[in-house]
Design an enzyme around this catalytic site. Structure first.
Site, mmCIF file in Angstrom:
data_model
loop_
_atom_site.group_PDB
_atom_site.id
_atom_site.type_symbol
_atom_site.label_atom_id
_atom_site.label_comp_id
_atom_site.label_asym_id
_atom_site.label_seq_id
_atom_site.Cartn_x
_atom_site.Cartn_y
_atom_site.Cartn_z
ATOM 1 N N LYS A 1 32.777 39.013 41.817
ATOM 2 C CA LYS A 1 32.524 39.474 40.883
ATOM 3 C C LYS A 1 31.724 38.525 39.658
ATOM 4 C CE LYS A 1 36.035 43.368 40.785
ATOM 5 N NZ LYS A 1 36.686 43.002 42.203
HETATM 6 C C1 LIG Z 1 36.938 43.890 42.930
HETATM 7 C C2 LIG Z 1 37.083 43.416 44.413
HETATM 8 C C3 LIG Z 1 36.940 44.278 45.510
HETATM 9 C C4 LIG Z 1 36.358 45.689 45.242
HETATM 10 O O1 LIG Z 1 34.980 45.725 44.761
HETATM 11 P P1 LIG Z 1 34.409 47.126 44.452
HETATM 12 O O2 LIG Z 1 33.089 46.845 43.607
HETATM 13 O O3 LIG Z 1 35.653 47.617 43.191
HETATM 14 O O4 LIG Z 1 34.445 48.083 45.144
HETATM 15 C C5 LIG Z 1 36.952 43.849 46.806
HETATM 16 N N1 LIG Z 1 37.438 42.445 47.058
HETATM 17 C C6 LIG Z 1 37.672 41.769 46.144
HETATM 18 C C7 LIG Z 1 38.078 40.404 46.298
HETATM 19 C C8 LIG Z 1 37.765 42.019 44.465
HETATM 20 O O5 LIG Z 1 37.763 41.233 43.609
#
Ligand SMILES: *Cc1c(COP(=O)(O)O)cnc(C)c1O
Length: 432
Positions: free
Chosen positions: A107
């Protein structure tokens, strides 16, 4: 770049409007009105480009001059002092490590870019904005780090009490300054609902410039397409079609992959890999979308019952189920399978994975079992395993190394404000 709401095509916004008012008034989501193609010349030579060069080219193609190329270069320079290496696990499967940013989860790619982009726009006006964000774990840390001490921006993060890991909680409760953490006595879906209600509340909107940092914000989605291009650049020399397995919760990450694909990135297939929160794999199987309340699993950042980007995900294919299923396969896995996969990869390849990454690995493996064609498999690693050290150590029966950056966090006291999952309490907090 022009966006239109998924609900009302005539409801349009430019980039600046779409990032600061990320939810269109009709409660739809912004989608690009049309998607410009990446230049074939660039794609031809992409293996010689750096991550930053790729990011600049992709953003410049999408933004269509709304921001100059030299400003885009500044934004990319400011956002990224980390990359996305594709690491070989077997001769045909690679893990795309997306955890080399400040919060050690993928993210960071979205949050850092969004912070840099917003501060670029804010510098041109004297506005102040209030960011509201719900987190199932990793968004909070990335957004907190991304916006920490950015002038003109305050950040309020809502997270479900007791449902995020120690390190995740520390990442969002220990910065202070312009970052406030609300510890909600409920689920991630409750947090997400409170944020959505706030954006629709007239009194709050009259008083504040509210902005969202959830994956519904197109400013987070766009930069996540960069690493799909980067993975292609790194693996192009193998000369095989590429299949991406994306561990999915809110389906922002895979939607960014679809954006890259729609820009012209050659992708053979996407695999939507989930835990038991499997609304999308069930939709791919049956054609019926039937979201359910979220279930707690070991891959908690994907514990999303009703994925907020589902509408975008299908819209890329004109909401046509047949077209969706031609390009996307779906699989889901339970906790036992996830932990088995973590053990298997550690035992056979000495590689330590977080549980989300393990779900992506399993999705790729399941796809391989069904498809005998020759392809390069890429599974996305969305977080560093040390962010989930307790679970990882218990699963592998080994202690793992915790990076210094995370270790020092654990010693700082958390500061959070407890809250019931109730909109009037949230509203009062914001107004006070
Ligand atoms: C947010 C997150 C996901 C999921 O990603 P999306 O974009 O919401 O599908 C998967 N793995 C981790 C470690 C995350 O922080």
């Amino acid at each position: 770049m022009i966006f239109q709401s998924t609900k009302t095509a005539s409801l349009k916004a430019n980039l600046e409007d779409a990032i600061f008012n990320s939810l269109p008034a009709d409660n739809g989501l912004y989608m690009p009105e049309y998607i410009r193609q990446i230049s074939p010349d660039f794609l031809e030579n992409i293996e010689n480009k750096t991550f930053k060069e790729i990011a600049v080219e992709v953003a410049d193609t999408l933004f269509e001059g709304e921001i100059t190329r030299s400003k885009i270069e500044n934004i990319i320079e400011q956002a990224y002092d980390f990359e996305a290496p594709a690491v070989g696990i077997t001769s045909e499967d690679y893990v795309l490590e997306l955890f080399h940013g400040p919060s050690m989860a993928f993210k960071d790619f979205g949050a850092r870019f969004m912070a840099a982009l917003m501060s670029y726009f804010l510098l041109r006006s004297s506005r102040e904005i209030k960011i509201l964000v719900a987190t199932s774990g990793d968004t909070g840390g990335a957004v907190a780090q991304g916006f920490y001490k950015v002038p003109g921006i305050s950040v309020t993060i809502l997270y479900p009490s007791g449902k995020v890991s120690d390190i995740q909680e520390k990442q969002l409760t220990t910065l202070g300054h312009n970052v406030t953490a609300l510890e909600v006595d409920g689920t991630f879906d409750d947090c997400q609902r409170l944020v959505k209600e706030a954006f629709l509340d007239q009194e709050l909107n009259a008083k504040f410039n509210l902005a969202s940092a959830n994956s519904i914000n197109i400013a987070r989605l766009i930069p996540q397409s960069f690493y799909f291009f980067s993975a292609y650049a790194q693996l192009k020399k193998l000369g095989k079609p590429i299949v991406f397995s994306v561990p999915s919760g809110n389906f922002g990450n895979i939607s960014a992959g679809l954006l890259a694909y729609k820009m012209g990135l050659p992708v053979e297939q996407f695999v939507a890999s989930t835990n038991l929160n499997n609304a999308v794999p069930r939709y791919l199987e049956s054609g019926t979308y039937d979201p359910r309340p979220s279930i707690e699993t070991v891959s908690n950042a994907m514990d999303v019952g009703s994925p907020s980007n589902f509408v975008r995900f299908t819209r890329f294919f004109g909401d046509d189920w047949n077209s969706v299923t031609e390009k996307i396969s779906g699989f889901f896995f339970d906790n036992f399978q996830t932990q088995e996969a973590m053990r298997e990869i550690y035992k056979n390849h000495g590689y330590v994975m977080c549980p989300h990454t393990a779900v992506a690995y399993l999705g790729l493996k399941a796809y391989r079992e069904k498809n005998t064609s020759d392809f390069t498999g890429v599974f996305l690693s969305t977080a560093h395993p040390a962010k989930f050290s307790e679970l990882v150590e218990q699963t592998l029966e080994e202690s793992i190394e915790i990076p210094e950056r995370l270790k020092s966090l654990l010693e700082i006291e958390k500061v959070s404000i407890k809250m019931k999952p109730d909109f009037s309490a949230f509203k009062n907090f914001l107004l006070s």
